[in-house]
Write a protein that holds these residues in place. Sequence first.
Motif, PDB file in Angstrom:
ATOM      1  N   LYS A 210      29.748  30.618  28.787  1.00 54.33           N
ATOM      2  CA  LYS A 210      29.818  30.138  30.169  1.00 54.33           C
ATOM      3  C   LYS A 210      31.128  30.619  30.820  1.00 54.33           C
ATOM      4  CE  LYS A 210      29.587  25.704  32.638  1.00 54.33           C
ATOM      5  NZ  LYS A 210      29.587  24.241  32.448  1.00 54.33           N
ATOM      6  N   PRO A 211      31.128  31.849  31.289  1.00 54.77           N
ATOM      7  CA  PRO A 211      32.365  32.405  31.860  1.00 54.77           C
ATOM      8  C   PRO A 211      32.735  31.741  33.186  1.00 54.77           C
ATOM      9  CG  PRO A 211      30.528  33.894  32.241  1.00 54.77           C
ATOM     10  CD  PRO A 211      30.017  32.821  31.345  1.00 54.77           C
ATOM     11  N   GLN A 212      34.008  31.370  33.318  1.00 56.64           N
ATOM     12  CA  GLN A 212      34.462  30.797  34.570  1.00 56.64           C
ATOM     13  C   GLN A 212      35.975  30.900  34.698  1.00 56.64           C
ATOM     14  OE1 GLN A 212      33.093  26.615  33.321  1.00 56.64           O
ATOM     15  NE2 GLN A 212      34.875  26.169  34.597  1.00 56.64           N
ATOM     16  N   VAL A 213      36.424  31.053  35.925  1.00 57.97           N
ATOM     17  CA  VAL A 213      37.857  31.054  36.247  1.00 57.97           C
ATOM     18  C   VAL A 213      38.046  30.218  37.506  1.00 57.97           C
ATOM     19  CG1 VAL A 213      38.309  33.321  35.213  1.00 57.97           C
ATOM     20  CG2 VAL A 213      37.652  33.172  37.636  1.00 57.97           C
ATOM     21  N   ASN A 214      39.302  29.849  37.769  1.00 57.10           N
ATOM     22  CA  ASN A 214      39.570  29.126  39.006  1.00 57.10           C
ATOM     23  C   ASN A 214      40.018  30.091  40.103  1.00 57.10           C
ATOM     24  OD1 ASN A 214      42.452  29.553  38.820  1.00 57.10           O
ATOM     25  ND2 ASN A 214      42.480  27.935  37.257  1.00 57.10           N
ATOM     26  N   LEU A 215      40.155  29.596  41.289  1.00 56.79           N
ATOM     27  CA  LEU A 215      40.495  30.442  42.431  1.00 56.79           C
ATOM     28  C   LEU A 215      41.813  31.171  42.272  1.00 56.79           C
ATOM     29  CD1 LEU A 215      39.423  28.003  45.287  1.00 56.79           C
ATOM     30  CD2 LEU A 215      38.447  30.279  44.895  1.00 56.79           C
ATOM     31  N   GLU A 216      42.758  30.561  41.558  1.00 61.86           N
ATOM     32  CA  GLU A 216      44.096  31.132  41.439  1.00 61.86           C
ATOM     33  C   GLU A 216      44.274  31.989  40.188  1.00 61.86           C
ATOM     34  OE1 GLU A 216      46.356  30.925  43.811  1.00 61.86           O
ATOM     35  OE2 GLU A 216      44.911  29.775  44.989  1.00 61.86           O
ATOM     36  N   ALA A 217      43.200  32.211  39.456  1.00 65.83           N
ATOM     37  CA  ALA A 217      43.304  33.017  38.232  1.00 65.83           C
ATOM     38  C   ALA A 217      43.758  34.432  38.566  1.00 65.83           C
ATOM     39  CB  ALA A 217      41.959  33.062  37.517  1.00 65.83           C
ATOM     40  N   SER A 218      44.618  34.975  37.695  1.00 64.49           N
ATOM     41  CA  SER A 218      45.105  36.339  37.899  1.00 64.49           C
ATOM     42  C   SER A 218      44.009  37.340  37.534  1.00 64.49           C
ATOM     43  CB  SER A 218      46.328  36.592  37.027  1.00 64.49           C
ATOM     44  OG  SER A 218      45.956  36.569  35.645  1.00 64.49           O
ATOM     45  N   VAL A 219      44.201  38.596  37.950  1.00 63.93           N
ATOM     46  CA  VAL A 219      43.240  39.641  37.623  1.00 63.93           C
ATOM     47  C   VAL A 219      43.118  39.793  36.111  1.00 63.93           C
ATOM     48  CG1 VAL A 219      42.796  42.120  37.740  1.00 63.93           C
ATOM     49  CG2 VAL A 219      43.525  40.887  39.789  1.00 63.93           C
ATOM     50  N   LYS A 220      44.242  39.679  35.405  1.00 67.03           N
ATOM     51  CA  LYS A 220      44.207  39.786  33.952  1.00 67.03           C
ATOM     52  C   LYS A 220      43.331  38.688  33.357  1.00 67.03           C
ATOM     53  CE  LYS A 220      47.026  39.763  29.766  1.00 67.03           C
ATOM     54  NZ  LYS A 220      48.391  39.686  29.199  1.00 67.03           N
ATOM     55  N   GLU A 221      43.483  37.467  33.857  1.00 62.05           N
ATOM     56  CA  GLU A 221      42.669  36.354  33.356  1.00 62.05           C
ATOM     57  C   GLU A 221      41.177  36.581  33.639  1.00 62.05           C
ATOM     58  OE1 GLU A 221      45.685  32.521  33.688  1.00 62.05           O
ATOM     59  OE2 GLU A 221      44.778  33.328  35.534  1.00 62.05           O
ATOM     60  N   THR A 234      31.851  36.659  35.822  1.00 59.35           N
ATOM     61  CA  THR A 234      32.394  35.317  35.676  1.00 59.35           C
ATOM     62  C   THR A 234      32.189  34.568  36.981  1.00 59.35           C
ATOM     63  OG1 THR A 234      34.310  33.945  35.093  1.00 59.35           O
ATOM     64  CG2 THR A 234      34.753  35.924  36.375  1.00 59.35           C
ATOM     65  N   ALA A 235      31.935  33.276  36.862  1.00 56.77           N
ATOM     66  CA  ALA A 235      31.862  32.429  38.047  1.00 56.77           C
ATOM     67  C   ALA A 235      33.272  32.010  38.432  1.00 56.77           C
ATOM     68  CB  ALA A 235      31.014  31.200  37.754  1.00 56.77           C
ATOM     69  N   VAL A 236      33.477  31.832  39.718  1.00 58.27           N
ATOM     70  CA  VAL A 236      34.721  31.240  40.212  1.00 58.27           C
ATOM     71  C   VAL A 236      34.378  29.799  40.566  1.00 58.27           C
ATOM     72  CG1 VAL A 236      36.573  31.352  41.896  1.00 58.27           C
ATOM     73  CG2 VAL A 236      35.479  33.469  41.104  1.00 58.27           C
ATOM     74  N   VAL A 237      35.039  28.854  39.893  1.00 63.11           N
ATOM     75  CA  VAL A 237      34.622  27.456  39.962  1.00 63.11           C
ATOM     76  C   VAL A 237      35.766  26.562  40.401  1.00 63.11           C
ATOM     77  CG1 VAL A 237      33.699  25.527  38.598  1.00 63.11           C
ATOM     78  CG2 VAL A 237      32.914  27.855  38.139  1.00 63.11           C
ATOM     79  N   GLU A 238      35.424  25.574  41.210  1.00 59.17           N
ATOM     80  CA  GLU A 238      36.392  24.554  41.628  1.00 59.17           C
ATOM     81  C   GLU A 238      35.679  23.211  41.625  1.00 59.17           C
ATOM     82  OE1 GLU A 238      39.883  24.515  44.875  1.00 59.17           O
ATOM     83  OE2 GLU A 238      37.862  24.596  45.734  1.00 59.17           O
ATOM     84  N   ASP A 239      36.250  22.245  40.911  1.00 60.31           N
ATOM     85  CA  ASP A 239      35.632  20.918  40.772  1.00 60.31           C
ATOM     86  C   ASP A 239      34.183  21.038  40.280  1.00 60.31           C
ATOM     87  OD1 ASP A 239      37.955  19.660  41.670  1.00 60.31           O
ATOM     88  OD2 ASP A 239      37.330  19.820  43.773  1.00 60.31           O
ATOM     89  N   LEU A 264      47.130  40.001  42.981  1.00 57.72           N
ATOM     90  CA  LEU A 264      45.777  39.593  43.361  1.00 57.72           C
ATOM     91  C   LEU A 264      45.286  38.420  42.506  1.00 57.72           C
ATOM     92  CD1 LEU A 264      44.008  43.046  43.875  1.00 57.72           C
ATOM     93  CD2 LEU A 264      44.872  41.490  45.638  1.00 57.72           C
ATOM     94  N   LYS A 265      44.518  37.572  43.146  1.00 57.69           N
ATOM     95  CA  LYS A 265      43.932  36.414  42.482  1.00 57.69           C
ATOM     96  C   LYS A 265      42.401  36.515  42.514  1.00 57.69           C
ATOM     97  CE  LYS A 265      48.010  34.476  42.065  1.00 57.69           C
ATOM     98  NZ  LYS A 265      48.668  34.330  40.747  1.00 57.69           N
ATOM     99  N   ALA A 266      41.774  35.645  41.766  1.00 55.86           N
ATOM    100  CA  ALA A 266      40.312  35.626  41.736  1.00 55.86           C
ATOM    101  C   ALA A 266      39.734  35.459  43.136  1.00 55.86           C
ATOM    102  CB  ALA A 266      39.822  34.504  40.832  1.00 55.86           C
ATOM    103  N   LYS A 267      40.376  34.623  43.940  1.00 60.79           N
ATOM    104  CA  LYS A 267      39.867  34.370  45.284  1.00 60.79           C
ATOM    105  C   LYS A 267      39.920  35.602  46.171  1.00 60.79           C
ATOM    106  CE  LYS A 267      44.382  32.611  46.849  1.00 60.79           C
ATOM    107  NZ  LYS A 267      45.097  31.421  47.349  1.00 60.79           N
ATOM    108  N   ASP A 268      40.785  36.568  45.813  1.00 57.59           N
ATOM    109  CA  ASP A 268      40.924  37.781  46.616  1.00 57.59           C
ATOM    110  C   ASP A 268      39.840  38.822  46.327  1.00 57.59           C
ATOM    111  OD1 ASP A 268      43.345  36.806  47.773  1.00 57.59           O
ATOM    112  OD2 ASP A 268      44.421  37.414  45.949  1.00 57.59           O
ATOM    113  N   ILE A 269      39.231  38.742  45.176  1.00 54.77           N
ATOM    114  CA  ILE A 269      38.270  39.786  44.797  1.00 54.77           C
ATOM    115  C   ILE A 269      36.848  39.258  44.569  1.00 54.77           C
ATOM    116  CG2 ILE A 269      40.003  41.302  43.776  1.00 54.77           C
ATOM    117  CD1 ILE A 269      39.290  40.202  41.048  1.00 54.77           C
TER     118      ILE A 269
END
Length: 321
Positions: A210-221, A234-239, A264-269
């Motif tokens: 279940k791949p997921q990152v938050n909005l502020e995750a770095s590109v490396k993450e 990966t999904a970008v997930v909040e709450d 860059l952050k997850a929210k940017d891409i």
Amino acid sequence: MNTKQSILQTATSTITLESKAIANLSELLTDDFAEAVQLIYNSKGRVIITGIGKSAIIASKIVATLNSTGTPSVFMHAADAIHGDLGLILENDIVICISKSGNTPEIKVLVPLIKKAKNKMIAITGNIDSFLGQNADFILNAFVTKEACPNNLAPTTSTTAQLVLGDALAVCLLELRGFSSNDFAKYHPGGALGKRLYLRVNDLSSQNQKPQVNLEASVKEVIVEISEKMLGVTAVVEDEKIIGIITDGDLRRMLSKSDDISSLKAKDIMSNAPRRIQEDAMAVDAKETMETYGISQLLVEHDGKYAGVVHLHDLIKEGII
């Protein structure tokens, strides 16, 4: 005329001849057909289908069709029946005898034995005036004017007519029983056809990570998450709610556009409003959505919360595609 043209002409002639014979069957239907269907539908026993030669092969196929659509059926070869297999027929069973001529030696021996046991008998025959036709309780007329064989000998058109009448019986019984796609799946659980009818998205996505990152995750993450979970996304997930999606394609496009990705952050891409599907949806619905939008993955939700990923490869593996 060259050889290829001759072959195609013969094939066309065969198909045309058989199609006309099949179309003519509807003109030969009588009340016997409807009464035979009602008899089978109301029966507490099974349907025993018998024949000799090519008609036996057709009988076996009709048995398979009836069994798969809710009418318990058993094949009994006419030759074996008079050498011991007659014991297959139980008190409440209905017998269908298939014979083009209705006058073969095996049929002439078998029919009186069935009548003696008082089992109802349905004939599928091309000769309603035959021994079989005269002794059956119900007659389904499978008359054809000519075999597709140029010598008018090899059973071709006649066996096709027998098969079509068997299919007509099966479909009529299916409709009377209200046989649904769920019922069909119950009888076909192991094949790809059955899976299309019962397999749900959760059956597939629950087997994946279940791949997921938050909005502020770095590109490396993001890259690490996509690589480790091996779904190309990966999904970008909040709450616990899906905010966006990042695919390996998004990463390639990012690298082609940006020289410096350190900030860059997850929210940017991420891509906003990704395609998603409910986990209790049918797997075949996931297939149709992927085909419609030309995508390989769908994010899965349960009660509005992120529940995982279903991938095109999951559908291929299960034979849905």
